[in-house]
Write an enzyme that holds these catalytic residues in place. Structure first.
Site, mmCIF file in Angstrom:
data_model
loop_
_atom_site.group_PDB
_atom_site.id
_atom_site.type_symbol
_atom_site.label_atom_id
_atom_site.label_comp_id
_atom_site.label_asym_id
_atom_site.label_seq_id
_atom_site.Cartn_x
_atom_site.Cartn_y
_atom_site.Cartn_z
ATOM 1 N N LYS A 1 24.624 29.027 65.044
ATOM 2 C CA LYS A 1 24.804 30.104 65.114
ATOM 3 C C LYS A 1 24.990 31.058 66.764
ATOM 4 O O LYS A 1 25.163 29.755 67.375
ATOM 5 C CB LYS A 1 23.660 30.857 64.642
ATOM 6 C CG LYS A 1 22.142 30.190 65.643
ATOM 7 C CD LYS A 1 20.950 30.229 64.924
ATOM 8 C CE LYS A 1 19.862 29.514 66.048
ATOM 9 N NZ LYS A 1 18.490 29.747 65.535
ATOM 10 N N ARG B 1 8.207 34.649 60.110
ATOM 11 C CA ARG B 1 9.316 35.557 60.271
ATOM 12 C C ARG B 1 10.144 35.282 58.727
ATOM 13 O O ARG B 1 10.491 36.243 58.148
ATOM 14 C CB ARG B 1 9.695 34.029 60.927
ATOM 15 C CG ARG B 1 11.326 34.956 61.389
ATOM 16 C CD ARG B 1 11.993 34.126 62.761
ATOM 17 N NE ARG B 1 12.765 33.536 62.470
ATOM 18 C CZ ARG B 1 13.858 32.620 63.571
ATOM 19 N NH1 ARG B 1 13.558 33.353 64.330
ATOM 20 N NH2 ARG B 1 13.937 31.424 62.877
ATOM 21 N N TYR C 1 21.040 45.465 96.844
ATOM 22 C CA TYR C 1 20.716 47.289 96.148
ATOM 23 C C TYR C 1 18.688 47.200 96.431
ATOM 24 O O TYR C 1 18.435 46.232 96.397
ATOM 25 C CB TYR C 1 20.736 46.692 94.482
ATOM 26 C CG TYR C 1 21.834 47.349 93.879
ATOM 27 C CD1 TYR C 1 22.551 49.141 94.596
ATOM 28 C CD2 TYR C 1 22.881 47.070 93.052
ATOM 29 C CE1 TYR C 1 23.932 49.003 94.012
ATOM 30 C CE2 TYR C 1 24.107 47.052 92.318
ATOM 31 C CZ TYR C 1 25.106 48.471 93.312
ATOM 32 O OH TYR C 1 25.929 48.659 92.466
ATOM 33 N N MET D 1 25.885 43.222 89.485
ATOM 34 C CA MET D 1 26.697 43.369 87.576
ATOM 35 C C MET D 1 27.061 42.735 87.984
ATOM 36 O O MET D 1 27.593 41.621 87.248
ATOM 37 C CB MET D 1 27.469 44.379 86.854
ATOM 38 C CG MET D 1 27.571 45.034 85.902
ATOM 39 S SD MET D 1 28.867 46.335 85.748
ATOM 40 C CE MET D 1 27.407 47.617 85.560
#
Ligand SMILES: *Cc1c(COP(=O)(O)O)cnc(C)c1O
Length: 373
Positions: A45, A144, A264, A312
């Site tokens: 998956k 689930r 940052y 980023m």
């Protein structure tokens, strides 16, 4: 053929992701050896946990795997044309409304997780006038997916026509914690369900379950993370081979005085003269922002701490511990490799290997190491 690192540079990518297909095949063999009386399937998956579903399934098929599991019907529709016809393909998340016809037509096996899904698959079998394959999932304590004991009773009281039940399955919630009592509790619940389907093959164990003990192996194991080199058990030695290696390019280096604000928000302030390198990958490449001021890269066996926030597209590391010109623009540092496993990086980011792998970005140069014929 040129080296993957020089290919990375000439492609303009910021990092080189190497995927070791022989190691993947070895991990598959290792898992079979761990559960010698079971058939070994593979969970592919989420693009085979980010590593590339086509090369991964081809490698596993060549290694003998015939049972593949994806999460979504969409993933099954994309993968089915690439799989040989004798490979079985299961949809773990079940049968979405509207997907019954395409699943039946493409020989895809839904894992039926609810009474509602059972009703729709039975209706499809009626429409087509034939028997359709399925797996049946029971909930043994994870809450689930799968049928509750009451729903199982209802199923058995009035079994739908036209079903070829290939597997009875359930999923362990705590298999990565061998001492968690939830495991044996779920195993007992699984046994109660099995008693009611005496002739149906059973699949229970994920990677962690395979390493619990043979009582968890049943007929078919369903490993995911262990195939891709992740540790099956939290905090225990990892028996699997690493499958990926990630090296990131240095864009530039600089020396800053004491008192420099780094990255940052200026969350790191140098307390001395420091030498820094800026790397050309960031959270857009799947390197979590949680690694800000926490994780590290490696070069030549030296740990190079991440300083300041992960951006980023870039990360700043402290290279003061290296000889002056050891790392320069165009050098590569290791983020995942012999000095730092995917589990190590995940721990620094307060996450799990699964999340690191599935977030690996699409901007890296990907190099697949082939299995030798
Ligand atoms: C993802 C998944 C697996 C594989 O789990 P790993 O822990 O990666 O081995 C097996 N079964 C089900 C139902 C899953 O959702």
């Amino acid at each position: 053929m040129s080296h993957p690192i020089s290919q990375t540079l000439s492609s303009g990518a910021g990092g080189c992701l190497r995927i070791d297909l022989p190691a993947l095949a070895d991990n598959y063999a290792r898992l079979k050896q761990q559960a010698p009386n079971a058939v070994a399937g593979a969970v592919v998956k989420a693009n085979a946990y980010g590593l590339g579903v086509i090369p991964v399934t081809q490698t596993l098929y060549a290694a003998g795997c015939r049972d593949f599991f994806v999460a979504l019907a969409r993933e099954a529709f994309e993968l089915r044309p690439h799989l040989p016809t004798d490979a079985k393909l299961y949809i773990l998340n079940g049968l979405p409304a509207g997907a019954e016809g395409p699943c039946a037509a493409q020989d895809i096996i839904p894992v039926l997780n609810s009474t509602e899904q059972i009703t729709r698959w039975a209706e499809q079998a009626r429409i087509e006038g034939r028997t359709l394959p399925c797996a049946l999932q029971v909930d043994t304590g994870m809450s689930r997916l799968g049928l509750s004991p009451d729903e199982l009773d209802a199923f058995l009281a009035n079994p739908p026509k036209g079903f070829d039940i290939r597997l009875l399955m359930s999923h362990l919630a705590c298999a990565d914690e061998p001492d968690n009592p939830a495991n044996s509790y779920q195993l007992k619940a699984m046994q109660r369900a099995m008693d009611r389907f005496p002739n149906v093959p059973v699949s229970f164990a994920n990677s962690g379950g395979i390493f619990l003990n043979p009582a968890y192996h049943h007929d078919l194991i369903r490993p995911g993370i262990a195939l891709y080199g992740g540790a099956p058990h939290d905090g225990k030695p990892n028996p699997m081979k690493p499958v990926i290696r990630l090296d990131i390019a240095v864009t530039q280096t600089r020396t800053v005085p004491a008192g420099a604000h780094i990255g940052y928000g200026g969350t790191f302030v140098s307390d001395r003269e420091m030498r820094l390198a800026t790397l050309s990958a960031g959270y857009a490449d799947g390197l979590p922002r949680a690694l800000s001021n926490r994780g590290a890269a490696w070069f030549d066996g030296v740990r190079l701490p991440i300083v300041g926030r992960v951006s980023m597209d870039s990360i700043i590391i402290d290279i003061s511990a290296l000889k002056p010109d050891a790392v320069q623009a165009g050098s590569f540092v290791e983020l995942i490799g012999p000095h730092q496993s995917v589990d190590d990086l995940a721990r620094d980011a307060e996450t799990i290997s699964y999340e690191i792998l599935t977030q690996l970005g699409s901007r890296y140069h990907r190099h697949y190491i082939p299995v030798k014929p």
